[in-house]
Write an enzyme that holds these catalytic residues in place. Sequence first.
Site, PDB file in Angstrom:
ATOM      1  N   SER A   1       0.824  -1.202   0.000  1.00  0.00           N
ATOM      2  CA  SER A   1       0.000   0.000   0.000  1.00  0.00           C
ATOM      3  C   SER A   1       0.863   1.259   0.000  1.00  0.00           C
ATOM      4  CB  SER A   1      -0.895   0.011   1.245  1.00  0.00           C
ATOM      5  OG  SER A   1      -1.478   1.292   1.411  1.00  0.00           O
TER       6      SER A   1
ATOM      7  N   TYR B   1      -1.752   6.124  -4.633  1.00  0.00           N
ATOM      8  CA  TYR B   1      -2.874   7.062  -4.749  1.00  0.00           C
ATOM      9  C   TYR B   1      -2.322   8.289  -5.443  1.00  0.00           C
ATOM     10  CZ  TYR B   1      -5.752   4.423  -1.440  1.00  0.00           C
ATOM     11  OH  TYR B   1      -6.506   3.462  -0.836  1.00  0.00           O
TER      12      TYR B   1
ATOM     13  N   THR C   1      -4.792   3.087  -7.555  1.00  0.00           N
ATOM     14  CA  THR C   1      -6.157   2.860  -7.061  1.00  0.00           C
ATOM     15  C   THR C   1      -7.018   4.045  -7.475  1.00  0.00           C
ATOM     16  OG1 THR C   1      -5.364   1.503  -5.268  1.00  0.00           O
ATOM     17  CG2 THR C   1      -7.531   2.503  -4.973  1.00  0.00           C
TER      18      THR C   1
ATOM     19  N   LYS D   1      -6.681  -0.198 -10.236  1.00  0.00           N
ATOM     20  CA  LYS D   1      -7.459  -0.979  -9.265  1.00  0.00           C
ATOM     21  C   LYS D   1      -8.720  -0.209  -8.909  1.00  0.00           C
ATOM     22  CE  LYS D   1      -7.076  -2.789  -4.496  1.00  0.00           C
ATOM     23  NZ  LYS D   1      -7.759  -1.845  -3.608  1.00  0.00           N
TER      24      LYS D   1
ATOM     25  N   HIS E   1     -13.000  -1.974  -3.339  1.00  0.00           N
ATOM     26  CA  HIS E   1     -12.241  -1.560  -2.163  1.00  0.00           C
ATOM     27  C   HIS E   1     -12.716  -2.318  -0.922  1.00  0.00           C
ATOM     28  CE1 HIS E   1      -9.299   1.882  -1.749  1.00  0.00           C
ATOM     29  NE2 HIS E   1      -9.374   1.510  -0.485  1.00  0.00           N
TER      30      HIS E   1
HETATM   31  C1  LIG Z   1      -7.999  -1.901   6.476  1.00  0.00           C
HETATM   32  C2  LIG Z   1      -7.974  -1.790   4.985  1.00  0.00           C
HETATM   33  C3  LIG Z   1      -7.099  -0.897   4.381  1.00  0.00           C
HETATM   34  C4  LIG Z   1      -7.027  -0.807   2.994  1.00  0.00           C
HETATM   35  N1  LIG Z   1      -6.101   0.018   2.433  1.00  0.00           N
HETATM   36  C5  LIG Z   1      -6.007   0.103   1.075  1.00  0.00           C
HETATM   37  C6  LIG Z   1      -5.016   0.896   0.469  1.00  0.00           C
HETATM   38  O1  LIG Z   1      -4.192   1.511   1.124  1.00  0.00           O
HETATM   39  N2  LIG Z   1      -4.993   0.941  -0.895  1.00  0.00           N
HETATM   40  C7  LIG Z   1      -5.879   0.242  -1.671  1.00  0.00           C
HETATM   41  O2  LIG Z   1      -5.818   0.310  -2.895  1.00  0.00           O
HETATM   42  N3  LIG Z   1      -6.815  -0.550  -1.103  1.00  0.00           N
HETATM   43  C8  LIG Z   1      -6.897  -0.647   0.233  1.00  0.00           C
HETATM   44  N4  LIG Z   1      -7.821  -1.491   0.808  1.00  0.00           N
HETATM   45  C9  LIG Z   1      -8.665  -2.337  -0.067  1.00  0.00           C
HETATM   46  C10 LIG Z   1      -7.956  -3.678  -0.350  1.00  0.00           C
HETATM   47  O3  LIG Z   1      -6.838  -3.502  -1.179  1.00  0.00           O
HETATM   48  C11 LIG Z   1      -8.881  -4.688  -1.044  1.00  0.00           C
HETATM   49  O4  LIG Z   1      -9.437  -4.076  -2.189  1.00  0.00           O
HETATM   50  C12 LIG Z   1      -9.999  -5.237  -0.155  1.00  0.00           C
HETATM   51  O5  LIG Z   1      -9.568  -5.342   1.187  1.00  0.00           O
HETATM   52  C13 LIG Z   1     -10.445  -6.600  -0.681  1.00  0.00           C
HETATM   53  O6  LIG Z   1     -11.547  -7.072   0.013  1.00  0.00           O
HETATM   54  P1  LIG Z   1     -11.479  -8.149   1.221  1.00  0.00           P
HETATM   55  O7  LIG Z   1     -10.901  -7.427   2.390  1.00  0.00           O
HETATM   56  O8  LIG Z   1     -12.898  -8.521   1.413  1.00  0.00           O
HETATM   57  O9  LIG Z   1     -10.631  -9.325   0.768  1.00  0.00           O
HETATM   58  C14 LIG Z   1      -7.885  -1.606   2.192  1.00  0.00           C
HETATM   59  C15 LIG Z   1      -8.757  -2.502   2.799  1.00  0.00           C
HETATM   60  C16 LIG Z   1      -8.793  -2.627   4.170  1.00  0.00           C
HETATM   61  C17 LIG Z   1      -9.713  -3.640   4.800  1.00  0.00           C
END
Ligand SMILES: Cc1cc2nc3c(=O)[nH]c(=O)nc-3n(C[C@H](O)[C@H](O)[C@H](O)COP(=O)(O)O)c2cc1C
Length: 375
Positions: free
Chosen positions: A120, A148, A174, A246, A270
């Site tokens: 990330s 980002y 993203t 993404k 997300h």
């Molecule tokens: C706590 C948390 C932080 C996240 N931070 C980011 C991030 O920094 N960048 C990003 O593109 N997606 C972020 N996501 C989304 C994840 O990359 C991903 O799309 C998502 O968690 C997938 O779904 P799942 O948790 O049901 O497997 C985050 C998700 C969570 C739960």
Amino acid sequence: MSGTEALSQLQEIPADVVNLADFEPHARAALSEANWAYLNGGAGDELTLRANRAAWDGLRLQPRVLRDLAGGHTRSTLLGRELAQPVLLAPIAYQRLAHADGELACAYAAAAQQAGMVLSAQSSMAMEGVARAFQDEPGSGPLWFQLYWRDDRDFMLQLLRRVEAAGFEALVLTVDAPVHGARDRERRAGFKLPDDVRAVNLGGIKKALKLQPGQSELFDGLLPRAATWAEIDWLRAHSHLPLLLKGLSHPDDAREAVARGVAGLIVSNHGGRTLDTLPATADLLPQVRAAVGPDLPLLVDGGIRRGSDVLKALALGADAVLLGRPYVHALATAGALGVARALRLLRDEFEIAMALCGCKTLDDIGPAQLWTKAP
Ligand SMILES: Cc1cc2nc3c(=O)[nH]c(=O)nc-3n(C[C@H](O)[C@H](O)[C@H](O)COP(=O)(O)O)c2cc1C
């Protein structure tokens, strides 16, 4: 795992953990209410968060029997790199909220299991150390960096050069979160980032918003500085790394991305953290595959919890999946060992699902593995 000296003492995995969901109660017990709300919550009423899971659950697999499956395997290639299974750790911000070893633990675990990893932009550990941990393991899979957009080209150029120098192999922009979703659970729990957990790779000061009275912080402040298609061209022109997007799902957006030369797409909502009531990713995936044709690398995330979900995702047209919350639960439960176990459990389940659906390699997986009721 090699090189684990940088990690805290390796922890034991609780005996009652036999699948990914089993990590969840252990993680919950290990974390404060506020950190749990941040790491596990979604936007609004969390309808999309639940829909992601329900959609995979709603698909039924069609078994095939008596096929010769000797020598079968789960190996796959993505942008020219081999993985032991078509799974990458999704970019998740601030992993030191879950465990002191944070992103480093996940890098060791993913590398040891030959899974991929997307770090990330909001990593709470320096990207160079995470990359070294990953690269130290012989045979480790692909390592990508998630971005980002920030409306400061000097800052973006410096970041790109740093990402390239650290050895990341692709960029993931993203595009579905130019603004934070309304994450009610997190706000109710009063989540605040502690002082010692920061997005350490994003130095620099964001330009302060200057708004006139009556202007919207969102439409007049944030969105004029958000990425548009022009920034996709800019990123492609300013880095030799392949660029994936993404968080898109409309077929027209997917076609536009292909026309602009992206190396791949990640169908994602997300994890239900941006706009609630978006459709489940399993429902969105086929339309994106149809729009981009058979060859563009296409990934999906959201609600992947079982090896059978991986098989379903591939049957619907994905080349690989990203795993989100479950690996954070595993991290909170048992650090690097927990994450490595989570990946291994997923792979074991995926092998079983492939075998019972009569698939010897990933090339055998397609729509025929999904059961449909006779008309
Ligand atoms: C706590 C948390 C932080 C996240 N931070 C980011 C991030 O920094 N960048 C990003 O593109 N997606 C972020 N996501 C989304 C994840 O990359 C991903 O799309 C998502 O968690 C997938 O779904 P799942 O948790 O049901 O497997 C985050 C998700 C969570 C739960």
